[in-house]
Design an enzyme around this catalytic site. Structure first.
Site, short mmCIF file in Angstrom:
data_model
loop_
_atom_site.label_atom_id
_atom_site.label_comp_id
_atom_site.label_asym_id
_atom_site.label_seq_id
_atom_site.Cartn_x
_atom_site.Cartn_y
_atom_site.Cartn_z
N CYS A 146 0.85 -1.20 0.00
CA CYS A 146 0.00 0.00 0.00
C CYS A 146 0.88 1.24 0.00
CB CYS A 146 -0.92 0.00 1.21
SG CYS A 146 -2.14 -1.33 1.20
N GLY A 168 -4.87 3.99 0.85
CA GLY A 168 -4.78 4.35 2.26
C GLY A 168 -6.10 4.17 2.99
N LEU A 208 -12.27 5.72 3.29
CA LEU A 208 -12.86 5.28 4.55
C LEU A 208 -13.74 4.09 4.25
CD1 LEU A 208 -14.03 8.57 6.31
CD2 LEU A 208 -12.50 6.85 7.31
#
Length: 264
Positions: A146, A168, A208
């Site tokens: 990542c 992320g 998110l």
């Protein structure tokens, strides 16, 4: 940690709804940058408590070139457990690429040792880059990198670092990544006789997970507290000689932890 909280708020308010590999669902933006002056304090989120032992031991594990979770398990760090096989192996993940990148001729390259040597030899170089994105070995990795590439920059005797993170997890992963690369910058600076400058964090897909929305909103109701400070053992000048006991975060006074599920 205002830049981090601004990212949280922006994604909640303006992110696009997207599907993802884990099947959880995300709210996402593409292309976001945060900058932290490392002379203003150590950039550790204070609006929730982070697990410092995990951050420090994971970085030391990367620097050892290790790709088996045995070291982490021995130090009560569980953040990689979900991806390890029955023997604790993860394939050629970060530690392998940082310390033993396999070139086309089969020769292994120690990128981190080269980096330290090159900063000392040629601090103005624009090639102070480390990559974990080894295309030929991606299929063998339990989790593709990542935080995939980072670059150092020296000016006025100070070392700065920019990280490119392709993906992320803003609530769980990004606070760890900020702290980890800030710590790495301090350690490399000490190993090369430099001060510290900025840590710049550039995100590709900043997201998110849908089951983190309420936790993010709760975090945004909290007032940030003063940043802690980092103290490294000044006697350690070899990047690969740092131990857990050589690293101390002082004055960390966070709000309570906020639990959230990990998307696997």
């Amino acid at each position: 940690m205002k830049p981090y909280l601004e990212l949280l708020q922006h994604v909640l308010d303006h992110g696009a709804e997207k599907s993802d590999r884990t099947g959880t669902g995300t709210r996402s933006v593409f292309g976001w940058q945060m900058r932290f002056d490392l002379n203003d304090g150590f950039p550790l989120v204070t609006t929730k408590k982070l697990h410092l032992r995990s951050i420090i031991h994971e970085l030391l594990w990367f620097l050892k070139g290790d790709t088996n979770i045995g070291y982490l398990s021995d130090h009560q760090v569980r953040i990689w457990d979900e991806w390890a096989d029955d023997n604790g192996d993860l394939g050629p993940v970060y530690g392998k690429q940082w310390r033993r990148w396999t070139g086309p001729d089969g020769v292994e390259i120690d990128q981190m040792q080269w980096l330290v040597d090159e900063i000392k030899r040629n601090p103005d170089s624009r090639r102070l880059v480390i990559s974990a994105w080894n295309v030929g070995e991606l299929p063998q990795m339990a989790l593709m990198p990542c935080h995939s590439l980072f670059q150092f920059y020296v000016v006025n005797g100070k070392l700065s670092c920019q990280l490119y993170q392709r993906s992320g997890d803003i609530f769980l992963g990004v606070p760890f990544n900020i702290a980890s690369y800030a710590l790495l910058t301090h350690m490399v600076a000490q190993a090369t006789g430099l001060g510290v400058g900025d840590f710049v964090h550039t995100l590709g897909d900043a997201h998110l997970y849908s089951n983190h929305f309420e936790q993010a909103r709760e975090q945004l109701t909290r007032t940030p507290r003063a940043l802690p400070s980092l103290r490294l053992n000044p006697e350690v000048t070899d990047l690969f000689a740092f131990r857990f006991e050589d690293i101390a975060i002082e004055g960390y006074d966070p709000h309570p932890a906020i639990k959230a599920p990990v998307a696997v």
